[in-house]
Design a protein around this motif. Sequence first.
Motif, PDB file in Angstrom:
ATOM      1  N   LYS B  24       0.826  -1.224   0.000  1.00 61.87           N
ATOM      2  CA  LYS B  24       0.000   0.000   0.000  1.00 61.87           C
ATOM      3  C   LYS B  24       0.853   1.264   0.000  1.00 61.87           C
ATOM      4  O   LYS B  24       0.470   2.271  -0.588  1.00 61.87           O
ATOM      5  N   ASN B  25       1.983   1.213   0.682  1.00 64.23           N
ATOM      6  CA  ASN B  25       2.762   2.433   0.904  1.00 64.23           C
ATOM      7  C   ASN B  25       3.972   2.613  -0.011  1.00 64.23           C
ATOM      8  O   ASN B  25       4.801   3.478   0.223  1.00 64.23           O
ATOM      9  N   CYS B  26       4.088   1.797  -1.044  1.00 67.29           N
ATOM     10  CA  CYS B  26       5.239   1.967  -1.929  1.00 67.29           C
ATOM     11  C   CYS B  26       4.885   2.918  -3.080  1.00 67.29           C
ATOM     12  O   CYS B  26       3.718   3.268  -3.291  1.00 67.29           O
ATOM     13  N   ASP B  27       5.922   3.311  -3.829  1.00 66.03           N
ATOM     14  CA  ASP B  27       5.683   4.113  -5.035  1.00 66.03           C
ATOM     15  C   ASP B  27       5.487   3.221  -6.263  1.00 66.03           C
ATOM     16  O   ASP B  27       4.720   3.556  -7.162  1.00 66.03           O
ATOM     17  N   VAL B  28       6.210   2.125  -6.306  1.00 61.34           N
ATOM     18  CA  VAL B  28       6.160   1.226  -7.471  1.00 61.34           C
ATOM     19  C   VAL B  28       6.089  -0.221  -7.011  1.00 61.34           C
ATOM     20  O   VAL B  28       6.855  -0.620  -6.121  1.00 61.34           O
ATOM     21  N   VAL B  29       5.209  -0.990  -7.633  1.00 58.61           N
ATOM     22  CA  VAL B  29       5.180  -2.437  -7.407  1.00 58.61           C
ATOM     23  C   VAL B  29       5.845  -3.105  -8.603  1.00 58.61           C
ATOM     24  O   VAL B  29       5.473  -2.843  -9.748  1.00 58.61           O
ATOM     25  N   VAL B  30       6.828  -3.939  -8.344  1.00 59.81           N
ATOM     26  CA  VAL B  30       7.523  -4.681  -9.396  1.00 59.81           C
ATOM     27  C   VAL B  30       7.260  -6.165  -9.162  1.00 59.81           C
ATOM     28  O   VAL B  30       7.371  -6.638  -8.021  1.00 59.81           O
ATOM     29  N   GLY B  31       6.899  -6.889 -10.222  1.00 61.07           N
ATOM     30  CA  GLY B  31       6.671  -8.314  -9.994  1.00 61.07           C
ATOM     31  C   GLY B  31       6.242  -9.086 -11.216  1.00 61.07           C
ATOM     32  O   GLY B  31       5.962  -8.519 -12.278  1.00 61.07           O
ATOM     33  N   TYR B  32       6.187 -10.364 -11.036  1.00 61.15           N
ATOM     34  CA  TYR B  32       5.659 -11.297 -12.035  1.00 61.15           C
ATOM     35  C   TYR B  32       4.146 -11.052 -12.110  1.00 61.15           C
ATOM     36  O   TYR B  32       3.483 -10.844 -11.090  1.00 61.15           O
ATOM     37  N   LYS B  33       3.645 -11.087 -13.339  1.00 63.77           N
ATOM     38  CA  LYS B  33       2.264 -10.671 -13.599  1.00 63.77           C
ATOM     39  C   LYS B  33       1.241 -11.308 -12.636  1.00 63.77           C
ATOM     40  O   LYS B  33       0.401 -10.627 -12.051  1.00 63.77           O
ATOM     41  N   LYS B  34       1.360 -12.624 -12.472  1.00 66.99           N
ATOM     42  CA  LYS B  34       0.374 -13.353 -11.659  1.00 66.99           C
ATOM     43  C   LYS B  34       0.338 -12.843 -10.213  1.00 66.99           C
ATOM     44  O   LYS B  34      -0.728 -12.727  -9.613  1.00 66.99           O
ATOM     45  N   VAL B  50       5.600  -4.852 -14.514  1.00 70.80           N
ATOM     46  CA  VAL B  50       5.188  -6.250 -14.501  1.00 70.80           C
ATOM     47  C   VAL B  50       5.811  -6.952 -15.695  1.00 70.80           C
ATOM     48  O   VAL B  50       5.823  -6.403 -16.796  1.00 70.80           O
ATOM     49  N   ASN B  51       6.361  -8.138 -15.508  1.00 77.62           N
ATOM     50  CA  ASN B  51       6.790  -8.937 -16.656  1.00 77.62           C
ATOM     51  C   ASN B  51       6.593 -10.422 -16.381  1.00 77.62           C
ATOM     52  O   ASN B  51       5.966 -10.801 -15.378  1.00 77.62           O
ATOM     53  N   GLY B  52       7.102 -11.255 -17.305  1.00 77.64           N
ATOM     54  CA  GLY B  52       6.751 -12.678 -17.263  1.00 77.64           C
ATOM     55  C   GLY B  52       7.819 -13.566 -16.663  1.00 77.64           C
ATOM     56  O   GLY B  52       8.832 -13.106 -16.132  1.00 77.64           O
ATOM     57  N   MET B  53       7.597 -14.875 -16.765  1.00 73.05           N
ATOM     58  CA  MET B  53       8.549 -15.857 -16.245  1.00 73.05           C
ATOM     59  C   MET B  53       9.874 -15.774 -16.993  1.00 73.05           C
ATOM     60  O   MET B  53       9.912 -15.400 -18.164  1.00 73.05           O
TER      61      MET B  53
END
Lengths: 204, 204
Positions: B24-34, B50-53
């Motif tokens: 909730k408190n970050c500026d950017v979420v980075v992660g695998y799409k799922k 967001v990116n893939g495997m």
Amino acid sequence: MITIVSTGPGLIECMSGEAIEAVKNCDVVVGYKKYVTLLEPLLDSQELFVNGMKKEVDRCRKALELSKEGKKVAMVSGGDAGIYGIGGIMQEIVLEEGPETEIYSIPGISASHAAAAALGAPIVHDSCYISLSDLLTDIEMIKKRLDLAGQGDFIVSLYNPKSKGRPHYIEMARDILLRHKKSRYPPCWDCQKCKARQPRSVYN
Amino acid sequence: MITIVSTGPGLIECMSGEAIEAVKNCDVVVGYKKYVTLLEPLLDSQELFVNGMKKEVDRCRKALELSKEGKKVAMVSGGDAGIYGIGGIMQEIVLEEGPETEIYSIPGISASHAAAAALGAPIVHDSCYISLSDLLTDIEMIKKRLDLAGQGDFIVSLYNPKSKGRPHYIEMARDILLRHKKSRYPPCWDCQKCKARQPRSVYN
């Protein structure tokens, strides 16, 4: 209905939402004193049944009795209840003494994962959990497992590392692992259940 | 600042409060799409990357780049980020390409514990995690670890059990374990990351 609630490494903010709701919405909280103390901010009108170490069987029987009275019971356990926690004993007692009882298990963060995060040392590859308590496992089996873990170059998380009755098992474990692991592997002490986020680490 | 956020077995209510606050408190979420899709109820004004495997290294570099721009980055990972998750790669890339970067790791509930709870089959005694992926571990080492785990009568949690390129490793693992374990041990399939709480189990 008995809900086995894993409370994680010792901070309310490390509990899952599901675990918090189960504690808030039960009629009775049953648990080891230390784990119940952690939950004080979540307690309101719930009854409490609290006792000490080595009273696990009594605790589970009480939980079953209360459940048979129609109460919603939250049986709490530190870490993950299935990892050297109350989960196994609770299931056994229900199976033997009240198999019609409904059980729901809520998983939690085990000390191994919490310690690894606090240390900034993710486990990353294949790993083992080994308890050094010989109350239920023969010491020769414990030694064998340590040796096999060393042979397989597993990352090893040691649970129940020492007690008054067996102060030196941790050194024994280190010596067995060092037959196989090189000294560049830093053994790390548990981080007091992640409370301080200031773990001590020891390089040997 | 990069926070490595373990999102647990695939339900918001299985995340810790600490993990939810970090997203909730970050500026950017980075992660695998799922994993990012799971977090939709927590997303508001956060940027997303967001990116893939098999794009893990790109993802970690992007997280580092965003952190160097002064953003609060939440790098999300399913289960516990230290257990075959993004935690290890993220730490390596920071060490190599931005060692001044601050990292904070939030642990989570790993699939093994979630599956055991959903199955009503607490792990209870000493156990191993073994990944069947041979992308980073030689297949002979995987076979050796399976055999050692069998010798030690460990409860075994298999991660990455199969993929298109290696559909039969799960049978190989079963055959190696059955050299040592008797048929009364029920192997259990993962419970689709605990989503349904309706796991399938297979007795062989």
